[in-house]
Design an enzyme around this catalytic site. Structure first.
Site, short mmCIF file in Angstrom:
data_model
loop_
_atom_site.label_atom_id
_atom_site.label_comp_id
_atom_site.label_asym_id
_atom_site.label_seq_id
_atom_site.Cartn_x
_atom_site.Cartn_y
_atom_site.Cartn_z
N ASP A 13 0.84 -1.21 0.00
CA ASP A 13 0.00 0.00 0.00
C ASP A 13 0.88 1.26 0.00
O ASP A 13 0.57 2.26 0.68
CB ASP A 13 -0.93 0.03 1.25
CG ASP A 13 -1.78 -1.23 1.38
OD1 ASP A 13 -2.13 -1.81 0.34
OD2 ASP A 13 -2.09 -1.63 2.52
N GLU A 218 -10.94 -0.05 -4.32
CA GLU A 218 -10.38 0.56 -3.11
C GLU A 218 -9.10 1.32 -3.47
O GLU A 218 -8.77 1.49 -4.64
CB GLU A 218 -10.08 -0.52 -2.06
CG GLU A 218 -9.15 -1.62 -2.54
CD GLU A 218 -8.99 -2.77 -1.55
OE1 GLU A 218 -9.81 -2.90 -0.63
OE2 GLU A 218 -8.04 -3.54 -1.73
O1 FUB Z 1 -3.35 -3.61 3.39
C1 FUB Z 1 -4.68 -3.84 3.80
C2 FUB Z 1 -5.65 -3.55 2.69
O2 FUB Z 1 -5.32 -4.31 1.54
C3 FUB Z 1 -5.63 -2.14 2.20
O3 FUB Z 1 -6.32 -1.28 3.04
C4 FUB Z 1 -6.23 -2.30 0.86
O4 FUB Z 1 -6.08 -1.20 0.03
C5 FUB Z 1 -5.52 -3.53 0.36
O5 FUB Z 1 -4.29 -3.22 -0.20
#
Ligand code: FUB
Length: 482
Positions: A13, A218
């Site tokens: 991320d 996301e």
């Molecule tokens: O790293 C945890 C979660 O996985 C993140 O919040 C999302 O964007 C995905 O990458």
């Protein structure tokens, strides 16, 4: 090169931000072989923008137990982002792991931490964003300050499917409405100045919008480039980072395209072949020394909880468009490797099987691909001692590993450091369907051992594509070009 952090470090991320003459990398912090995402506290790395090959460990910058909601230490901090406020301080936005959690903010006088808990994003009445009946799920905060000082906070995730497949129904109950939203914050960096409004569609809303093939899932990340606003996000395919573009930070976003897929599937590929184990993706664009890069992450260890940051150079055309880039081993150097010497297995940019062909998450999970792993537990530089090495495990018959790009003009011989139960041939080609450069016979061995073969080549610029054919399972630690 990729990964740009040490091979024992698992920071997915990734959100790169240049402050002064250094780029700071913020991200979640996975644990090697973790049972869940993000089991470690946030760390930061930074590099001089003139030397992107030399990342400095800044240490732990925020511990989950600093958040009053998480003092037991049994929950995780997910993807964060950082912005410099008008007061010159640095504000870190993050969401704890499970549904319905609100966005926490931590603050520090310097970008490299250590950050202190500051508060939770709230409205003027003191009600937390995410707790009010009209709110969508707060998730993956992305934060951006425009040239006029307005602070925009982006958040949210979307459903993965139009209709949940029965096998996922128990996993993905949608507890709250989901959407990609944008709002603005007061100068205190905590209080909503304007209420959240939806920005781009998710899969249930995408028909007729231009986002049909790549609806929002996301990972919102916003930058202003040449007067345009770019929203990088992960689509419901999970493995790809796409962009949407607008003349405004809070409306009018149109679908732009895919920038990177961490299984290197390109929309125009006739043959949808996932070239890595499929998993999620999250990252952002940053400009360093006038050149633009996309940061993203890859999966390791044959599951989704040991993710590592990678980056590639991208080109932003005059009309504002960005073409999808390939995954490479070269990464931030954006130059082919030229030197004789030792190259670690962790540089592999594809690990798959040539006898499997799919870009579908559900299909691909059935197959056993080679993967990067390490022996021993998770490691932190604070511990000192010898850090673990990564190696490629589980190269079965038709197992493949791609490394690119190399200038092989001076190379006459290749050595591989291998172990395992393999009895067969390791072919080295100049591409997945390319010419044979070397054939290395391999035999079962418990301890790491060197096998070698002469290299034949006609051109100097190459990918190095290793494909194993035979019985048993091969592990590869490194190769040496001589
Ligand atoms: O790293 C945890 C979660 O996985 C993140 O919040 C999302 O964007 C995905 O990458």
């Amino acid at each position: 090169m990729n990964p740009y952090l040490p091979e024992y470090e698992y920071v997915p991320d990734g959100e790169p931000h240049v402050f002064g003459n250094r780029v700071y990398l913020y991200g979640s912090h996975d644990r090697f072989n973790g049972e869940r995402f993000c089991m470690n506290d946030y760390v930061c790395y930074s590099a001089d923008v003139d030397n992107l090959g030399d990342w400095r460990y800044e240490g732990v910058i925020y511990q989950k137990t600093q958040d009053p909601r998480m003092t037991k230490g049994d929950r995780e901090l997910w993807a964060p982002d950082v912005v410099r406020g008008k007061d010159g301080r640095y504000y870190l936005y993050y969401c704890p792991d499970s549904d319905g959690q609100c966005i926490g903010v931590a603050v520090c006088d310097s970008p490299a931490g250590k950050y202190s808990f500051y508060g939770i994003v709230q409205d003027r009445n003191g009600d937390y964003l995410g707790r009010r009946t009209q709110d969508t799920d707060p998730f993956d905060p992305g934060v951006f300050m425009d040239d006029d000082g307005t602070v925009y906070l982006y958040s949210g995730n979307g459903p993965l499917f139009k209709e949940l497949p029965p096998q996922f129904a128990h996993l993905m109950q949608e507890s709250r409405p989901k959407a990609c939203v944008v709002m603005t914050l007061e100068d205190d960096m905590l209080t909503l100045k304007t209420e959240p409004v939806q920005l781009i569609p998710h899969i249930k809303q995408a028909d007729g919008t231009g986002f049909e093939e790549h609806p929002f899932f996301e990972a919102s990340s916003v930058r202003k480039i040449n007067g345009r606003y770019y929203l990088v996000y992960s689509s419901n395919k999970m493995h790809e980072l796409c962009y949407a573009v607008s003349e405004f930070p809070d409306r009018g976003f149109r679908f732009g395209g895919v920038i990177i897929s961490n299984v290197d599937v390109h929309p125009e590929d006739a043959r949808k072949q996932a070239k890595n184990r499929i998993g999620n993706n999250h990252g952002g664009i940053e400009c360093m020394n006038g050149k633009y890069y996309i940061f993203y992450h890859r999966q390791t260890n044959n599951h989704g909880n040991s993710r590592q940051g990678c980056a590639e150079r991208i080109n932003i055309s005059e009309d504002g468009s960005i073409r999808q880039v390939e995954m490479t081993s070269n990464g931030l150097t954006a130059e082919p490797f030229k030197e004789k010497g030792t190259y670690p297995a962790s540089l592999a940019c594809h690990l798959y099987r040539t006898d499997v062909c799919t870009d579908s998450v559900l299909e691909q999970m059935k197959y056993e691909f080679p993967y990067l792993t390490q022996d021993g537990p998770d490691y932190s530089p604070q511990e000192g001692g010898m850090p673990p090495r990564q190696y490629i495990a589980n190269m079965q018959n038709h197992g493949a590993a791609m490394f690119r790009y190399f200038d092989l003009s001076l190379i006459k011989n290749i050595e591989v450091v291998i172990r395992g139960t393999a009895v067969g041939m390791l072919y080295v080609r100049n591409g997945a369907e390319g010419e044979q450069l070397a054939e290395i016979p391999v035999e079962a061995c418990q301890d790491w051992k060197i096998c070698s073969a002469p290299v034949n080549h006609s051109e100097s610029l190459h990918s190095l594509f290793f494909c194993y054919e035979g019985e048993g399972t091969l592990e590869l630690l490194e190769f040496i070009l001589q």
